[in-house]
Design a protein around this motif. Sequence first.
Motif, PDB file in Angstrom:
ATOM      1  N   GLU A   2      -3.221  24.728  -3.178  1.00 17.74           N
ATOM      2  CA  GLU A   2      -3.404  25.398  -1.887  1.00 17.74           C
ATOM      3  C   GLU A   2      -2.659  24.613  -0.804  1.00 17.74           C
ATOM      4  OE1 GLU A   2      -6.951  26.158   1.358  1.00 17.74           O
ATOM      5  OE2 GLU A   2      -7.502  25.901  -0.743  1.00 17.74           O
ATOM      6  N   ARG A   3      -1.957  25.337   0.042  1.00 23.17           N
ATOM      7  CA  ARG A   3      -1.277  24.742   1.194  1.00 23.17           C
ATOM      8  C   ARG A   3      -1.986  25.257   2.433  1.00 23.17           C
ATOM      9  NH1 ARG A   3       1.145  23.771  -3.641  1.00 23.17           N
ATOM     10  NH2 ARG A   3       3.225  22.915  -3.441  1.00 23.17           N
ATOM     11  N   SER A   4      -2.710  24.388   3.098  1.00 23.54           N
ATOM     12  CA  SER A   4      -3.444  24.818   4.282  1.00 23.54           C
ATOM     13  C   SER A   4      -3.758  23.607   5.157  1.00 23.54           C
ATOM     14  CB  SER A   4      -4.755  25.507   3.882  1.00 23.54           C
ATOM     15  OG  SER A   4      -5.645  24.561   3.297  1.00 23.54           O
ATOM     16  N   GLU A   5      -4.195  23.899   6.347  1.00 24.81           N
ATOM     17  CA  GLU A   5      -4.613  22.822   7.256  1.00 24.81           C
ATOM     18  C   GLU A   5      -5.817  22.083   6.689  1.00 24.81           C
ATOM     19  OE1 GLU A   5      -3.142  21.477   9.959  1.00 24.81           O
ATOM     20  OE2 GLU A   5      -1.500  22.776   9.330  1.00 24.81           O
ATOM     21  N   LYS A   6      -6.689  22.799   6.016  1.00 24.84           N
ATOM     22  CA  LYS A   6      -7.863  22.170   5.397  1.00 24.84           C
ATOM     23  C   LYS A   6      -7.436  21.132   4.356  1.00 24.84           C
ATOM     24  CE  LYS A   6     -11.920  23.175   2.571  1.00 24.84           C
ATOM     25  NZ  LYS A   6     -12.633  24.199   1.813  1.00 24.84           N
ATOM     26  N   VAL A   7      -6.465  21.476   3.521  1.00 26.51           N
ATOM     27  CA  VAL A   7      -5.982  20.550   2.497  1.00 26.51           C
ATOM     28  C   VAL A   7      -5.297  19.350   3.154  1.00 26.51           C
ATOM     29  CG1 VAL A   7      -4.353  20.280   0.571  1.00 26.51           C
ATOM     30  CG2 VAL A   7      -5.838  22.298   0.698  1.00 26.51           C
ATOM     31  N   ARG A   8      -4.515  19.583   4.206  1.00 26.30           N
ATOM     32  CA  ARG A   8      -3.873  18.467   4.929  1.00 26.30           C
ATOM     33  C   ARG A   8      -4.938  17.556   5.532  1.00 26.30           C
ATOM     34  NH1 ARG A   8       0.265  16.857   3.115  1.00 26.30           N
ATOM     35  NH2 ARG A   8       1.509  16.152   4.809  1.00 26.30           N
ATOM     36  N   ALA A   9      -6.010  18.134   6.042  1.00 28.32           N
ATOM     37  CA  ALA A   9      -7.091  17.336   6.629  1.00 28.32           C
ATOM     38  C   ALA A   9      -7.791  16.497   5.563  1.00 28.32           C
ATOM     39  CB  ALA A   9      -8.094  18.247   7.332  1.00 28.32           C
ATOM     40  N   PRO A  19       5.452  22.826  -8.963  1.00 29.95           N
ATOM     41  CA  PRO A  19       4.674  23.335  -7.839  1.00 29.95           C
ATOM     42  C   PRO A  19       3.841  22.244  -7.160  1.00 29.95           C
ATOM     43  CG  PRO A  19       3.558  23.870  -9.882  1.00 29.95           C
ATOM     44  CD  PRO A  19       4.881  23.233 -10.244  1.00 29.95           C
ATOM     45  N   TYR A  20       3.796  21.060  -7.776  1.00 31.23           N
ATOM     46  CA  TYR A  20       2.935  19.980  -7.280  1.00 31.23           C
ATOM     47  C   TYR A  20       3.581  19.123  -6.195  1.00 31.23           C
ATOM     48  CZ  TYR A  20       0.421  21.327 -11.454  1.00 31.23           C
ATOM     49  OH  TYR A  20      -0.241  22.048 -12.405  1.00 31.23           O
ATOM     50  N   ASN A  21       4.854  19.350  -5.966  1.00 32.17           N
ATOM     51  CA  ASN A  21       5.597  18.565  -4.971  1.00 32.17           C
ATOM     52  C   ASN A  21       5.417  17.070  -5.241  1.00 32.17           C
ATOM     53  OD1 ASN A  21       6.586  20.865  -3.793  1.00 32.17           O
ATOM     54  ND2 ASN A  21       4.974  20.986  -2.270  1.00 32.17           N
ATOM     55  N   CYS A  69      -0.186  10.280  -7.820  1.00 35.88           N
ATOM     56  CA  CYS A  69       0.247   9.560  -9.036  1.00 35.88           C
ATOM     57  C   CYS A  69       1.688   9.819  -9.463  1.00 35.88           C
ATOM     58  CB  CYS A  69      -0.656   9.849 -10.223  1.00 35.88           C
ATOM     59  SG  CYS A  69      -2.315   9.195 -10.053  1.00 35.88           S
ATOM     60  N   ILE A  70       2.461  10.608  -8.733  1.00 39.22           N
ATOM     61  CA  ILE A  70       3.805  10.953  -9.204  1.00 39.22           C
ATOM     62  C   ILE A  70       4.723   9.730  -9.288  1.00 39.22           C
ATOM     63  CG2 ILE A  70       4.807  11.588  -6.958  1.00 39.22           C
ATOM     64  CD1 ILE A  70       6.171  13.942  -8.535  1.00 39.22           C
ATOM     65  N   ILE A  88       0.852  -1.182   0.000  1.00 35.65           N
ATOM     66  CA  ILE A  88       0.000   0.000   0.000  1.00 35.65           C
ATOM     67  C   ILE A  88       0.890   1.234   0.000  1.00 35.65           C
ATOM     68  CG2 ILE A  88      -1.706   1.319   1.308  1.00 35.65           C
ATOM     69  CD1 ILE A  88      -2.492  -1.343   2.653  1.00 35.65           C
ATOM     70  N   GLY A  89       0.584   2.191  -0.870  1.00 38.21           N
ATOM     71  CA  GLY A  89       1.402   3.387  -0.903  1.00 38.21           C
ATOM     72  C   GLY A  89       0.619   4.657  -1.092  1.00 38.21           C
ATOM     73  N   THR A  90       1.203   5.733  -0.618  1.00 40.34           N
ATOM     74  CA  THR A  90       0.691   7.078  -0.827  1.00 40.34           C
ATOM     75  C   THR A  90       1.880   7.973  -1.152  1.00 40.34           C
ATOM     76  OG1 THR A  90       0.896   7.595   1.530  1.00 40.34           O
ATOM     77  CG2 THR A  90      -1.264   6.820   0.778  1.00 40.34           C
ATOM     78  N   THR A  91       1.564   9.189  -1.576  1.00 37.39           N
ATOM     79  CA  THR A  91       2.621  10.173  -1.779  1.00 37.39           C
ATOM     80  C   THR A  91       2.533  11.211  -0.667  1.00 37.39           C
ATOM     81  OG1 THR A  91       1.331  11.669  -3.178  1.00 37.39           O
ATOM     82  CG2 THR A  91       2.503   9.844  -4.281  1.00 37.39           C
ATOM     83  N   HIS A  92       3.595  11.919  -0.480  1.00 37.74           N
ATOM     84  CA  HIS A  92       3.655  12.894   0.604  1.00 37.74           C
ATOM     85  C   HIS A  92       2.631  14.009   0.438  1.00 37.74           C
ATOM     86  CE1 HIS A  92       5.258  16.201   3.065  1.00 37.74           C
ATOM     87  NE2 HIS A  92       5.643  15.217   3.869  1.00 37.74           N
ATOM     88  N   ASP A  93       2.396  14.414  -0.808  1.00 43.58           N
ATOM     89  CA  ASP A  93       1.519  15.553  -1.075  1.00 43.58           C
ATOM     90  C   ASP A  93       0.402  15.158  -2.041  1.00 43.58           C
ATOM     91  OD1 ASP A  93       3.219  17.586   0.332  1.00 43.58           O
ATOM     92  OD2 ASP A  93       4.644  16.999  -1.228  1.00 43.58           O
TER      93      ASP A  93
END
Length: 150
Positions: free
Chosen positions: A35-42, A79-81, A85-86, A22-27
């Motif tokens: 957008e970089r925000s707490e809402k996006v992290r949530a 800008p996508y870090n 899918c990276i 199972i994998g995910t990416t950091h961003d």
Amino acid sequence: TPEKIIEVTVKEAKSRNLQVMIGTTHDEMHGFTLERSEKVRAIQEARFDGPANALAKALNEAGVRVWKYRFNWKAPQSPYNSCHCIELPFVFGTWGAWDDAGMLNGMTETDRIRLTTLMQSTWTQFIREGQFEEKHWPQFAKENDLKVIL
């Protein structure tokens, strides 16, 4: 519901004697918004990280062997870090399909070769053998739950 999907997945993996990676990416969310925000992290936690962790834990508790990774690499001019899918072009080596992908802006040939070799050899080993060498990538467990691929 996510809980039902996890329940069915665990049942099927166990009945078929599968090993799971199972994998995910950091961003993950940066593939959908910059957008970089707490809402996006949530949202990332709710849609990607949380379900991946819940699935890994449920599989592990059911006795299914599971390995988990997080892909952290990001292209220097993107800008996508480390967005959703990276890791796919590195896994499949389908570089022509990703020529215009802004998520790879500024990627060096060295990184392309290094990460493609790492991802393809790692995933191929898992497909062939259904596991990894414990010293290089331990199975998922509550005390050792993540392998970071840079």
